[in-house]
Design a protein around this motif. Structure first.
Motif, mmCIF file in Angstrom:
data_model
loop_
_atom_site.group_PDB
_atom_site.id
_atom_site.type_symbol
_atom_site.label_atom_id
_atom_site.label_comp_id
_atom_site.label_asym_id
_atom_site.label_seq_id
_atom_site.Cartn_x
_atom_site.Cartn_y
_atom_site.Cartn_z
ATOM 1 N N ASN A 166 17.421 1.579 6.283
ATOM 2 C CA ASN A 166 17.436 1.044 4.917
ATOM 3 C C ASN A 166 18.166 -0.286 4.782
ATOM 4 O OD1 ASN A 166 20.197 1.635 4.888
ATOM 5 N ND2 ASN A 166 19.925 3.569 3.796
ATOM 6 N N CYS A 167 18.655 -0.825 5.908
ATOM 7 C CA CYS A 167 19.454 -2.053 5.832
ATOM 8 C C CYS A 167 18.640 -3.233 5.292
ATOM 9 C CB CYS A 167 20.068 -2.403 7.185
ATOM 10 S SG CYS A 167 18.864 -2.662 8.499
ATOM 11 N N ILE A 168 17.324 -3.256 5.575
ATOM 12 C CA ILE A 168 16.476 -4.346 5.077
ATOM 13 C C ILE A 168 16.374 -4.285 3.557
ATOM 14 C CG2 ILE A 168 14.147 -5.305 5.099
ATOM 15 C CD1 ILE A 168 15.625 -5.763 7.677
ATOM 16 N N ASP A 201 9.970 -1.238 7.815
ATOM 17 C CA ASP A 201 11.283 -1.604 7.270
ATOM 18 C C ASP A 201 11.226 -2.912 6.476
ATOM 19 O OD1 ASP A 201 12.488 0.620 8.506
ATOM 20 O OD2 ASP A 201 12.604 -0.470 10.394
ATOM 21 N N PHE A 202 10.235 -3.768 6.793
ATOM 22 C CA PHE A 202 10.138 -5.078 6.144
ATOM 23 C C PHE A 202 9.092 -5.111 5.032
ATOM 24 C CE2 PHE A 202 11.539 -5.917 10.510
ATOM 25 C CZ PHE A 202 12.664 -6.698 10.284
ATOM 26 N N SER A 203 8.398 -3.995 4.812
ATOM 27 C CA SER A 203 7.227 -4.001 3.936
ATOM 28 C C SER A 203 7.528 -4.430 2.501
ATOM 29 C CB SER A 203 6.567 -2.622 3.928
ATOM 30 O OG SER A 203 7.475 -1.640 3.473
ATOM 31 N N SER A 204 8.690 -4.099 1.991
ATOM 32 C CA SER A 204 8.992 -4.399 0.588
ATOM 33 C C SER A 204 9.624 -5.767 0.376
ATOM 34 C CB SER A 204 9.929 -3.328 0.020
ATOM 35 O OG SER A 204 11.174 -3.344 0.712
ATOM 36 N N MET A 205 9.950 -6.465 1.446
ATOM 37 C CA MET A 205 10.653 -7.740 1.323
ATOM 38 C C MET A 205 9.681 -8.882 1.030
ATOM 39 S SD MET A 205 13.416 -9.483 3.940
ATOM 40 C CE MET A 205 14.610 -8.185 3.710
ATOM 41 N N SER A 206 10.068 -9.786 0.171
ATOM 42 C CA SER A 206 9.225 -10.935 -0.173
ATOM 43 C C SER A 206 9.055 -11.830 1.048
ATOM 44 C CB SER A 206 9.841 -11.734 -1.318
ATOM 45 O OG SER A 206 11.048 -12.365 -0.887
ATOM 46 N N ALA A 207 7.955 -12.575 1.084
ATOM 47 C CA ALA A 207 7.655 -13.445 2.225
ATOM 48 C C ALA A 207 8.739 -14.496 2.417
ATOM 49 C CB ALA A 207 6.299 -14.102 2.023
ATOM 50 N N GLN A 208 9.180 -15.094 1.312
ATOM 51 C CA GLN A 208 10.184 -16.159 1.412
ATOM 52 C C GLN A 208 11.504 -15.646 1.992
ATOM 53 O OE1 GLN A 208 8.312 -15.533 -1.218
ATOM 54 N NE2 GLN A 208 7.070 -17.391 -1.492
ATOM 55 N N LEU A 209 11.949 -14.503 1.470
ATOM 56 C CA LEU A 209 13.220 -13.945 1.943
ATOM 57 C C LEU A 209 13.100 -13.485 3.397
ATOM 58 C CD1 LEU A 209 16.101 -13.082 1.398
ATOM 59 C CD2 LEU A 209 15.251 -10.916 0.481
ATOM 60 N N GLU A 229 3.517 -7.535 11.252
ATOM 61 C CA GLU A 229 2.214 -7.626 10.575
ATOM 62 C C GLU A 229 2.323 -8.255 9.185
ATOM 63 O OE1 GLU A 229 0.151 -3.896 10.712
ATOM 64 O OE2 GLU A 229 0.670 -3.532 12.817
ATOM 65 N N ARG A 230 3.065 -9.363 9.093
ATOM 66 C CA ARG A 230 3.210 -10.068 7.817
ATOM 67 C C ARG A 230 2.503 -11.418 7.884
ATOM 68 N NH1 ARG A 230 7.050 -8.130 4.076
ATOM 69 N NH2 ARG A 230 6.373 -9.930 2.860
ATOM 70 N N GLU A 231 1.247 -11.409 7.452
ATOM 71 C CA GLU A 231 0.443 -12.635 7.498
ATOM 72 C C GLU A 231 0.976 -13.679 6.529
ATOM 73 O OE1 GLU A 231 -4.295 -13.928 7.527
ATOM 74 O OE2 GLU A 231 -3.710 -11.878 7.014
ATOM 75 N N ASP A 232 1.573 -13.228 5.408
ATOM 76 C CA ASP A 232 2.120 -14.183 4.445
ATOM 77 C C ASP A 232 3.274 -14.988 5.057
ATOM 78 O OD1 ASP A 232 3.678 -11.917 4.626
ATOM 79 O OD2 ASP A 232 3.935 -11.637 2.464
ATOM 80 N N VAL A 233 4.066 -14.330 5.910
ATOM 81 C CA VAL A 233 5.165 -15.035 6.577
ATOM 82 C C VAL A 233 4.615 -15.984 7.647
ATOM 83 C CG1 VAL A 233 7.277 -14.757 7.933
ATOM 84 C CG2 VAL A 233 6.739 -13.119 6.134
#
Length: 598
Positions: A166-168, A201-209, A229-233
């Motif tokens: 949950n650290c992310i 773990d990264f699924s809910s984080m915004s692309a910018q952050l 698997e974050r294409e936006d990043v």
């Protein structure tokens, strides 16, 4: 680490968290008492001082109607409140701001969270639950109303609940609320467990952050963005690094992986297509010459292989050292090691490679073509694909002088039927039957040369098989079009070879196929073994001379029967042996037999 040790560690960690919560509560109590002592310094009867009595009265006013001049809507209820208490806690509720306010609507927040905040406002007491969602919501509410002390208390409570999974999420919350203490704590955990974090773990984080985090934590943010698997990043990276493309796309990370290879391995076609459109090198090879296409085939990745072929990867690229092409690799898959589905996929990749222009005749460091390789490992699906290729050269030899057919006949087996008379003029194969769907049979049907003489000795495949004692392979060749009267450098025919090695069945079959028993050798063959000096440097030998010289009475019997049967046979192929022919020592077969005591 055993499961028992893990359980002990988890229990120990839980006890530590409980102790941490207790210490936080004691610290808060100590700080409150310290503040009271500071305010009451140099005063007697501290319990009766104005400040202590004021704090006690405020605490008693919690939810009381007495002196209440404000209603707070919490959920569907209205709570009695006091403007001066709220104003004392936060500038957001200053007396000027609340002067004309009769009701404060906090119904949009969780009622339980709101009540915990109001209790702290009045009593300075907070129960630190082991509930990360509750504490996070309370921290957000405290931040909204500028309750900095409450937010700090919540931060410390949340820190006891932070873990790898949950650290992310807490890092994102801390970033949103500018909670520096929690942010730094989460950052330390993230750094310590960077390689253990999963895409979920990264699924809910915004692309910018997330991009900001990746840049601060790794030298290769593009590779990490693909792994999660974050294409936006990935797009943010491409935009920022535009002036350094395509160089940045072709960098290897600490594990030696390319960004495109990572995308393909995870079947992220959209990201892979984007990388190729931005000029990622589809032919980038490692130090050993292994291209992305080689690696895709090696790991059995049909998706990646087809993507690379479709996007113009070099289908004839060879590795350094072994000189293996992609076709060699698909041909090397063995049915003993891989499931039928995998074998079928390799055949499909082979088809795609050939359609894209792959050369089926390229030879590796051993001189073997993909056809050679497919035969050795018995890869029938790829073998079939190769046979359909019009450019296929069936006669190429490896560094051991072996054609594809020679390798294929090594796997020939026979099933004997002793009831069949080999000298009857019937369409039988010496009492043996062969699988006409075998690799060897299909090669011959495709046009393989059944003779393929060796350039040094002149031995044909039939002689080579007989010389190696492989009677099954020899019989197969003899019945599938091999020239039974082919002569090598020393004038030997396959019948000579069969007689020298005592292959009675082969001798009978060769005679049945029209082998001439009267051909005499031109000179002594090099490397012939000595047999009481009878074969040493002797030439002008007929096959029967050799059978006698090398003491093979069963072969001699076959030839004698051949003479008896040939006299009344209707098969025009059979030639009657001439027993009057003499070798270079002026010996007839009868004289040689008497001399050797046969």
């Amino acid at each position: 680490v055993s499961a028992e040790e893990v359980a002990k560690l988890e229990k120990h960690l839980m006890l530590l968290r409980q102790e941490y919560v207790k210490l936080q509560k004691k610290l808060a109590d100590t700080e409150r008492r310290c503040n009271l002592l500071a305010a009451q310094a140099n005063q007697d009867n501290a319990s009766d001082t104005f400040i202590s009595r004021l704090l006690a009265i405020v605490a008693e006013l919690y939810q009381q109607e007495q002196y209440s001049d404000l209603k707070i809507k919490v959920g569907d209820k209205h709570i009695n409140a006091h403007k001066f208490v709220l104003a004392a806690r936060s500038d957001a509720w200053s007396l000027a701001n609340l002067a004309s306010t009769e009701e404060l609507d906090l119904s949009d927040a969780d009622p339980e969270v709101t009540m915990a905040m109001l209790q702290w406002i009045y009593t300075d007491e907070l129960e630190l639950r082991e509930d990360d969602i509750f504490l996070t919501e309370l921290m957000k509410l405290a931040n909204k109303f500028q309750l900095h002390l409450l937010r700090e208390r919540c931060e410390k409570g949340v820190m006891s609940l932070v873990n790898v999974r949950n650290c992310i999420r807490f890092y994102q919350t801390a970033e949103e609320l500018n909670a520096s203490t929690l942010l730094n704590y989460c950052a330390e955990i993230i750094a310590s467990h960077w390689d253990d974090l999963r895409k979920e773990d990264f699924s809910s984080m915004s692309a910018q952050l997330l991009y900001k985090m990746f840049k601060s934590k790794t030298e290769y943010p593009l590779h990490k963005a693909i792994k999660v698997e974050r294409e936006d990043v990935v797009f943010l990276y491409l935009i920022e690094m535009d002036s350094q493309l395509p160089g940045k796309l072709n960098e290897l990370d600490h594990n030696g992986d390319l960004a495109l290879d990572l995308a393909l391995a995870q079947r992220l076609e959209s990201i892979a297509t984007t990388l190729v459109n931005y000029k990622a090198d589809v032919d980038r090879a490692d130090k050993k010459g292994w291209s992305l296409l080689h690696k895709a085939i090696q790991r059995g990745d049909k998706f990646a292989a087809n993507f690379l072929i479709k996007n113009g990867a070099r289908v004839n690229a060879a590795t350094l050292g072994d000189q293996e092409t992609p076709l060699h690799l698909v041909a090397s898959y063995s049915p003993k090691k891989h499931l039928p589905d995998v074998m079928a996929e390799m055949a499909q990749i082979a088809e795609s490679l050939l359609q894209a222009g792959a050369n089926p005749n390229m030879q590796n460091s051993k001189g073997r073509t993909p056809l050679h390789v497919s035969i050795v490992v018995r890869n029938e699906p790829v073998f079939s694909q190769l046979l359909q290729c019009k450019k296929l050269d069936l006669e190429l030899k490896d560094h051991e002088g072996s054609t594809a057919l020679w390798l294929a006949v090594q796997y020939i087996t026979v099933s004997s039927d002793q009831s069949v008379n080999p000298f009857e003029d019937a369409p039988v194969v010496n009492g043996t039957s062969f699988d006409e769907n075998s690799f060897a049979a299909r090669l011959i049907h495709r046009g393989s040369n059944t003779d393929a003489p060796d350039t040094v000795t002149g031995n044909c495949l039939l002689q080579r098989a007989a010389g190696a004692g492989n009677e099954a392979a020899s019989l197969f060749l003899a019945t599938h079009g091999a020239k039974v009267n082919h002569q090598n450098k020393w004038g030997e025919t396959p019948l000579h070879t069969a007689c020298r090695h005592g292959l009675a069945n082969l001798t009978a079959e060769l005679l049945q196929q029209g082998a001439n028993p009267n051909i005499q050798t031109a000179e002594a063959a090099l490397g012939q073994r000595d047999v009481s000096c009878t074969a040493e440097n002797v030439y002008l030998q007929t096959p029967l001379h050799m059978a006698i010289a090398y003491n093979h009475p069963d072969v001699v019997s076959v030839i004698l029967e051949q003479k008896a049967n040939a006299l009344h046979a209707t098969n025009n192929l059979q030639i009657i042996p001439d027993f009057s022919l003499k070798d270079s020592r002026d010996q007839t077969v009868l004289g040689l037999a008497l001399w050797t005591g046969m």
